[in-house]
Scaffold this active site. Structure first.
Site, PDB file in Angstrom:
ATOM      1  N   PHE A  80       0.851  -1.193   0.000  1.00  0.00           N
ATOM      2  CA  PHE A  80       0.000   0.000   0.000  1.00  0.00           C
ATOM      3  C   PHE A  80       0.883   1.237   0.000  1.00  0.00           C
ATOM      4  O   PHE A  80       1.755   1.387   0.852  1.00  0.00           O
ATOM      5  CB  PHE A  80      -0.901   0.017   1.221  1.00  0.00           C
ATOM      6  CG  PHE A  80      -2.045  -0.975   1.160  1.00  0.00           C
ATOM      7  CD1 PHE A  80      -2.077  -1.966   0.199  1.00  0.00           C
ATOM      8  CD2 PHE A  80      -3.077  -0.920   2.075  1.00  0.00           C
ATOM      9  CE1 PHE A  80      -3.119  -2.876   0.137  1.00  0.00           C
ATOM     10  CE2 PHE A  80      -4.132  -1.814   2.027  1.00  0.00           C
ATOM     11  CZ  PHE A  80      -4.159  -2.801   1.049  1.00  0.00           C
ATOM     12  N   GLU A  81       0.640   2.117  -0.940  1.00  0.00           N
ATOM     13  CA  GLU A  81       1.433   3.335  -1.072  1.00  0.00           C
ATOM     14  C   GLU A  81       0.507   4.547  -1.165  1.00  0.00           C
ATOM     15  O   GLU A  81      -0.710   4.425  -1.034  1.00  0.00           O
ATOM     16  CB  GLU A  81       2.343   3.233  -2.311  1.00  0.00           C
ATOM     17  CG  GLU A  81       3.310   2.057  -2.261  1.00  0.00           C
ATOM     18  CD  GLU A  81       4.214   1.961  -3.482  1.00  0.00           C
ATOM     19  OE1 GLU A  81       4.265   2.936  -4.262  1.00  0.00           O
ATOM     20  OE2 GLU A  81       4.866   0.918  -3.659  1.00  0.00           O
ATOM     21  N   GLY A  82       1.104   5.701  -1.392  1.00  0.00           N
ATOM     22  CA  GLY A  82       0.312   6.914  -1.608  1.00  0.00           C
ATOM     23  C   GLY A  82      -0.585   7.252  -0.437  1.00  0.00           C
ATOM     24  O   GLY A  82      -0.137   7.430   0.695  1.00  0.00           O
TER      25      GLY A  82
END
Length: 381
Positions: free
Chosen positions: A167-169
């Site tokens: 999971f990024e951003g």
């Protein structure tokens, strides 16, 4: 948000606070010791593991690589990526790269056969969820349940070994009143923890669970956690810490992305930047030693056992900012596993059991004549 004033004030006190907190919690270790175990370590595919992402659903300048063509060097292969139908749906979809984009792509049956062949050779093949474009926010229990059912469907269809959370951003962000990583309140974080525990329970002890957070979501938590006591900080700061902590007994491997990162303060209260062994040593030392979250000596993130930690690095200069030559890779490993070649940063222990390396990506390593994986094989034998 300008964090420079907060950084200046905290730097004056963090050195003393850290030493006191680590000593009081029993996390301060000697040069010859290893970090404390915090739960059972799942059976490994190898004593030292090489983890790589395989561009499976898309193509870029690195070219498409068929799963069957991935060399035996790779112990854990993360299929990139499963992505949601929308940021908050929880509905994860995965498909092979379209033939128009990837002329050499396998058929689905060929791909499934390649998964079985890798597993027969002792490898693990996981579905990686997220990536740069796959924002996942499980803000409701419905999204949580949809996440579980859709991820299960992917695992079952392709016969996979487990899940990688990338999971990024803006996927993970802490609500203003969420200040204790040990007792999270933010629905997207609580629901993610619940969803992963459900998946682990469904598939049992053999379920492989890995995570690939960015430094912003983990080590930055030493200085900043969420919006902070007075608000105004980036609510994503340290937001992976409650997820890692809640799932530490279920976790197979944590490999933080030591790339595409800004300067991060280490346990020596100095800022460390990408580009050399120093950054990897300092960032990994934090995971293996533990650290006070946001400088709070009463709120220490406990050390992870070395068998659950790998170092994330780009495979080549094309793969991401922060690539280092193999000499610096080996210095990092020497320092953390042998206590040699450490440079100016003094670690809080020596960890021969450090699990290994993760890289973005298998495709970029192939594009670079397999330099990264060949060096790994040469180092560990």
């Amino acid at each position: 948000m300008d964090r420079s004033l907060s950084r200046h004030l905290r730097r004056l006190t963090l050195a003393t606070a850290t030493a006191c907190a680590l000593a009081a919690s029993g996390l301060l270790v000697t040069e010859a010791s290893a970090g404390p175990s915090t739960g059972p370590v799942p059976k490994a595919a190898a004593d030292h593991a090489l983890v790589g992402y395989l561009h499976t659903s898309f193509a870029n300048g690195s070219g498409y690589t068929r799963l069957s063509d991935v060399p035996d060097s790779w112990d854990i292969i993360d299929l990139a990526f499963g992505e949601p139908t929308s940021a908050t749906s929880g509905d994860i979809r995965f498909s092979l790269c379209p033939r128009t984009e990837c002329p050499g792509v396998e058929s689905k049956d060929e791909f499934k056969a390649a998964v079985k062949a890798k597993q027969a050779a002792g490898k693990k093949v996981l579905i990686s969820i997220g990536g740069q474009n796959g924002q996942v926010q499980l803000t409701t229990t419905q999204a949580r349940d949809t996440f579980v059912s859709s991820v299960s469907a992917i695992i079952d269809e392709y016969g996979l070994d487990g899940l990688d959370i990338d999971f990024e951003g803006h996927s993970l962000s802490l609500n203003a009143d969420d200040t204790d990583f040990k007792n999270p309140k933010t629905p997207s974080i609580v629901n993610l923890i619940s969803a992963v525990k459900t998946l682990k329970s469904k598939y049992g002890s053999g379920f492989t669970l890995t995570m690939a957070p960015e430094t912003f979501f983990v080590q930055l938590g030493y200085q900043f956690y969420g919006t902070g006591k007075w608000g105004g900080q980036d609510p994503r700061a340290g937001a992976y810490l409650p997820v890692i902590h809640a799932l530490r007994d279920d976790l197979t491997l944590l490999h933080v992305q030591d790339y595409n990162s800004g300067p991060i303060m280490g346990l020596d209260n100095q800022y460390h930047s990408m580009g050399g062994a120093d950054f990897h040593i300092a960032m990994t030392d934090m995971l293996l030693t533990g650290f006070p979250v946001a400088g709070d000596t009463n709120n220490v993130f406990p050390a992870l056992p070395p068998e659950k930690v790998a170092i994330g690095m780009p495979a080549s200069t094309n793969a991401g900012n922060g690539h280092v030559p193999t000499t610096e890779v080996n210095k990092s490993l020497d320092c953390l596993t042998k206590g040699t070649n450490c440079g100016s940063y003094k670690t809080h222990g020596t960890w021969p059991g450090l699990r290994g390396l993760m890289t973005w990506s298998i495709n970029w390593d192939r594009h670079n004549s397999w330099e990264f994986s060949k060096n790994f094989d040469g180092y560990f034998g």
